[in-house]
Design a protein around this motif. Structure first.
Motif, PDB file in Angstrom:
ATOM      1  N   VAL A 124       0.798  -1.333   0.016  1.00  0.00           N
ATOM      2  CA  VAL A 124       0.024  -0.061  -0.162  1.00  0.00           C
ATOM      3  C   VAL A 124       1.032   1.269   0.099  1.00  0.00           C
ATOM      4  CG1 VAL A 124      -1.850  -1.020   1.329  1.00  0.00           C
ATOM      5  CG2 VAL A 124      -0.183  -0.135   2.394  1.00  0.00           C
ATOM      6  N   MET A 125       0.199   2.491  -0.216  1.00  0.00           N
ATOM      7  CA  MET A 125       0.974   3.575  -0.310  1.00  0.00           C
ATOM      8  C   MET A 125       0.529   4.675   0.649  1.00  0.00           C
ATOM      9  SD  MET A 125       1.294   5.905  -3.744  1.00  0.00           S
ATOM     10  CE  MET A 125      -0.351   6.593  -3.529  1.00  0.00           C
ATOM     11  N   VAL A 126       1.324   5.497   1.212  1.00  0.00           N
ATOM     12  CA  VAL A 126       0.577   6.350   2.111  1.00  0.00           C
ATOM     13  C   VAL A 126       1.941   7.578   2.186  1.00  0.00           C
ATOM     14  CG1 VAL A 126       1.810   5.367   4.130  1.00  0.00           C
ATOM     15  CG2 VAL A 126      -0.015   6.484   4.447  1.00  0.00           C
ATOM     16  N   LYS A 127       1.453   8.581   2.576  1.00  0.00           N
ATOM     17  CA  LYS A 127       2.222   9.876   2.696  1.00  0.00           C
ATOM     18  C   LYS A 127       2.561  10.530   4.015  1.00  0.00           C
ATOM     19  CE  LYS A 127       2.477  14.403   0.127  1.00  0.00           C
ATOM     20  NZ  LYS A 127       3.730  14.854   1.049  1.00  0.00           N
ATOM     21  N   THR A 128       3.729  10.675   4.067  1.00  0.00           N
ATOM     22  CA  THR A 128       4.230  11.182   5.521  1.00  0.00           C
ATOM     23  C   THR A 128       4.473  12.522   5.367  1.00  0.00           C
ATOM     24  OG1 THR A 128       5.712  11.307   7.313  1.00  0.00           O
ATOM     25  CG2 THR A 128       6.492  10.557   5.406  1.00  0.00           C
ATOM     26  N   GLU A 129       4.264  13.389   6.576  1.00  0.00           N
ATOM     27  CA  GLU A 129       4.686  14.999   6.640  1.00  0.00           C
ATOM     28  C   GLU A 129       5.854  15.186   7.148  1.00  0.00           C
ATOM     29  OE1 GLU A 129       1.046  16.181   8.304  1.00  0.00           O
ATOM     30  OE2 GLU A 129      -0.098  15.350   6.869  1.00  0.00           O
ATOM     31  N   PHE A 157       5.965   3.294   0.317  1.00  0.00           N
ATOM     32  CA  PHE A 157       5.386   2.004  -0.171  1.00  0.00           C
ATOM     33  C   PHE A 157       5.695   1.068   1.043  1.00  0.00           C
ATOM     34  CE2 PHE A 157       6.256   4.638  -3.716  1.00  0.00           C
ATOM     35  CZ  PHE A 157       5.042   4.195  -4.425  1.00  0.00           C
ATOM     36  N   ILE A 158       4.555   0.340   1.511  1.00  0.00           N
ATOM     37  CA  ILE A 158       4.658  -0.354   2.581  1.00  0.00           C
ATOM     38  C   ILE A 158       3.832  -1.663   2.418  1.00  0.00           C
ATOM     39  CG2 ILE A 158       3.908  -0.825   5.072  1.00  0.00           C
ATOM     40  CD1 ILE A 158       3.704   2.196   5.355  1.00  0.00           C
ATOM     41  N   HIS A 159       4.836  -2.821   2.552  1.00  0.00           N
ATOM     42  CA  HIS A 159       4.416  -4.276   2.346  1.00  0.00           C
ATOM     43  C   HIS A 159       3.656  -4.464   3.806  1.00  0.00           C
ATOM     44  CE1 HIS A 159       4.500  -8.612   2.609  1.00  0.00           C
ATOM     45  NE2 HIS A 159       4.166  -8.428   1.088  1.00  0.00           N
ATOM     46  N   TRP A 160       2.289  -4.791   3.578  1.00  0.00           N
ATOM     47  CA  TRP A 160       1.490  -5.227   4.664  1.00  0.00           C
ATOM     48  C   TRP A 160       1.118  -6.729   4.870  1.00  0.00           C
ATOM     49  CZ3 TRP A 160      -3.038  -1.478   6.008  1.00  0.00           C
ATOM     50  CH2 TRP A 160      -3.729  -1.698   7.443  1.00  0.00           C
ATOM     51  N   ILE A 161       1.155  -7.079   5.991  1.00  0.00           N
ATOM     52  CA  ILE A 161       0.948  -8.472   6.059  1.00  0.00           C
ATOM     53  C   ILE A 161      -0.658  -8.880   5.848  1.00  0.00           C
ATOM     54  CG2 ILE A 161       0.890  -9.227   8.362  1.00  0.00           C
ATOM     55  CD1 ILE A 161       3.125 -11.504   7.480  1.00  0.00           C
ATOM     56  N   ASN A 162      -1.433  -8.123   6.268  1.00  0.00           N
ATOM     57  CA  ASN A 162      -2.714  -8.355   6.788  1.00  0.00           C
ATOM     58  C   ASN A 162      -3.417  -7.185   6.240  1.00  0.00           C
ATOM     59  OD1 ASN A 162      -5.182  -9.272   7.144  1.00  0.00           O
ATOM     60  ND2 ASN A 162      -4.931  -9.095   9.430  1.00  0.00           N
ATOM     61  N   VAL A 163      -3.798  -6.802   4.816  1.00  0.00           N
ATOM     62  CA  VAL A 163      -4.348  -5.361   4.440  1.00  0.00           C
ATOM     63  C   VAL A 163      -5.912  -5.680   4.853  1.00  0.00           C
ATOM     64  CG1 VAL A 163      -5.000  -4.097   2.414  1.00  0.00           C
ATOM     65  CG2 VAL A 163      -2.917  -5.594   2.380  1.00  0.00           C
ATOM     66  N   ILE A 164      -6.259  -4.587   5.543  1.00  0.00           N
ATOM     67  CA  ILE A 164      -7.501  -4.589   6.131  1.00  0.00           C
ATOM     68  C   ILE A 164      -8.363  -3.573   5.319  1.00  0.00           C
ATOM     69  CG2 ILE A 164      -7.224  -5.351   8.554  1.00  0.00           C
ATOM     70  CD1 ILE A 164      -7.045  -2.462   9.408  1.00  0.00           C
ATOM     71  N   SER A 165      -7.683  -2.589   4.498  1.00  0.00           N
ATOM     72  CA  SER A 165      -8.351  -1.399   4.034  1.00  0.00           C
ATOM     73  C   SER A 165      -7.387  -0.878   3.005  1.00  0.00           C
ATOM     74  CB  SER A 165      -9.030  -0.540   4.976  1.00  0.00           C
ATOM     75  OG  SER A 165      -9.444   0.613   3.977  1.00  0.00           O
ATOM     76  N   LYS A 166      -8.001  -0.300   1.800  1.00  0.00           N
ATOM     77  CA  LYS A 166      -7.106   0.437   0.939  1.00  0.00           C
ATOM     78  C   LYS A 166      -7.341   2.110   1.091  1.00  0.00           C
ATOM     79  CE  LYS A 166      -7.813  -1.947  -2.887  1.00  0.00           C
ATOM     80  NZ  LYS A 166      -8.539  -3.096  -2.209  1.00  0.00           N
ATOM     81  N   GLU A 167      -8.325   2.528   1.987  1.00  0.00           N
ATOM     82  CA  GLU A 167      -8.492   3.935   2.109  1.00  0.00           C
ATOM     83  C   GLU A 167      -7.370   4.533   2.798  1.00  0.00           C
ATOM     84  OE1 GLU A 167     -11.331   5.688   1.348  1.00  0.00           O
ATOM     85  OE2 GLU A 167     -11.970   3.904   0.476  1.00  0.00           O
ATOM     86  N   GLU A 168      -6.717   5.637   2.000  1.00  0.00           N
ATOM     87  CA  GLU A 168      -5.501   6.100   2.643  1.00  0.00           C
ATOM     88  C   GLU A 168      -5.627   6.501   4.108  1.00  0.00           C
ATOM     89  OE1 GLU A 168      -3.492   8.691  -0.010  1.00  0.00           O
ATOM     90  OE2 GLU A 168      -2.008   8.920   1.233  1.00  0.00           O
TER      91      GLU A 168
END
Lengths: 87, 171, 125
Positions: free
Chosen positions: B103-108, B140-151
């Motif tokens: 998944v993808m996420v932005k940090t500040e 870009f984060i590899h997540w072992i248990n994706v519970i959602s794709k909402e950012e």
């Protein structure tokens, strides 16, 4: 005394699993990951020796092993990316 | 400003030297140990000052920031134990209950040291592994248990427990 | 008393190292293996070093153990991160039952433009 042998056998089992993964790993990254983990488990052997014999130079060995394993892991990662070692 | 960076680097090296040689007890040659350490640390920090990028060691120090940094370390230690129990459960379960994805996420965070701490903390906490961090702050984060794709949910679950502390400690 | 607490920490550390290596063998993919191995082995080594620090008290060995713990906590995740990026760049894709893969579009702007048709499914192994 019994517990020391138990810990040693557990660490040897971990090393055997790492070597198994190095042997059968389907792709090169699998083998690299297993080599990196093997380096960290060896630090565990050094710490166990230091604790049981009381010599503190085993911890120097552990410290040096940590840093050398880190450098080895980084160069393996660079090699996987398709770059040369001297960049 | 250059002198301040030099002094910070020097004291970090001196603490490492003191932990390694342990010149605290009454042993012969304790003054020589301290003198040698100070000389070597001064020389190495002079050499490294040209190589280390200037702004990566330029962090402001104050007791309030130190307080937030200690809060961050406590939170990090707690989540690290939780992470290991989680991984142990997934490994020992006969069905291997994993649901992986990237998944993808932005940090500040802006500060390089803060970003390094954030990436290391994310890698050691439950089920997440940073694959790449771009210059403009995308993770870009590899997540072992994706519970959602909402950012928003991803950010609230993974990044925010550390970001609120690191933002007060470094930025 | 100190030796009993130290023995407990040592037991926890060795247990987590063994669990990490079991994860290295059982999990199906490079990235999952990297996760299990890095987390568990790092905490295991930290537990063993805490055992040294508890048993020896204020002595040269505990100073070295503290330094070693700081180095492990900094270097191990960095190495894992570099290894994951190298694995992705050498075109090892995720395993079959993965859910989504934002990284294959490369840049974040393109990833936001692409429609994502993958849905979260609850499958077992």
């Amino acid at each position: 005394m019994f517990y020391d042998v138990l810990f040693l056998l557990a660490l040897i089992a971990s090393v055997s699993m790492c070597i198994y993964r190095i042997g059968i790993g389907p792709t090169p990254p699998d083998r690299s990951v297993a080599i990196d983990v093997l380096g960290t488990v060896m630090v565990g052997f050094c710490v166990l020796s230091a604790l049981k014999t009381g010599n503190d130079f085993y911890l120097d060995v552990a410290l040096a092993w940590t840093l050398i394993s880190f450098i080895g892991g980084l160069s393996l990662a660079k090699f996987l990316e398709g770059r040369r070692f001297d960049e | 400003m250059c002198l301040k960076i030099y002094l910070k680097f020097f004291f970090i090296l001196l603490i490492c030297w003191a932990l390694l040689v342990w010149p605290f007890q009454d042993s012969p040659g304790i003054i020589e140990k301290w003198l040698l350490g100070i000389l070597v640390c001064a020389f190495i920090s002079y050499l490294e000052l040209r190589n280390v990028s200037k702004n990566s060691l330029h962090f402001p120090l104050s007791p309030l920031r130190l307080y937030w940094f200690i809060r961050f370390i406590i939170k990090f230690a707690y989540l690290m134990v939780i992470a290991n129990l989680d991984v142990a459960y997934r490994v020992m379960h006969p069905d291997l209950p994993i649901n992986p994805g990237i998944v993808m996420v932005k940090t500040e965070l802006k500060h390089p040291l803060g970003r390094l701490m954030l990436a290391n903390a994310i890698t050691l906490t439950p089920g997440t592994l940073v694959v790449e961090m771009t210059d403009d702050g995308y993770l870009f984060i590899h997540w072992i248990n994706v519970i959602s794709k909402e950012e928003n949910i991803i950010k609230k679950t993974i990044v925010l427990p550390f970001e609120i502390y690191l933002k007060k400690a470094f930025d | 008393m100190n030796s009993i607490i130290s023995m407990i920490f040592l037991f926890i550390g060795v247990l987590f190292i063994v669990l990490g290596c079991i994860g290295l063998v059982r999990l199906p993919d490079v990235y999952n293996r990297l996760q299990a191995a890095t987390k568990c082995v790092t905490l295991g080594i930290c537990g063993m070093l805490i055992a040294v620090m508890v048993e020896k008290g204020f002595s040269p060995m505990s100073g070295k153990a503290l330094l070693c713990m700081i180095f492990i906590l900094i270097t191990s995740p960095t190495s894992a991160h570099a290894m994951a990026r190298g694995a992705y760049r050498s075109k090892v894709r995720l395993c079959k039952n993965s859910v989504c893969d934002y990284y294959e579009f490369g840049r974040p702007e393109e990833a936001e433009k692409q429609p994502l048709e993958c849905e979260c499914k609850n499958d077992k192994s």
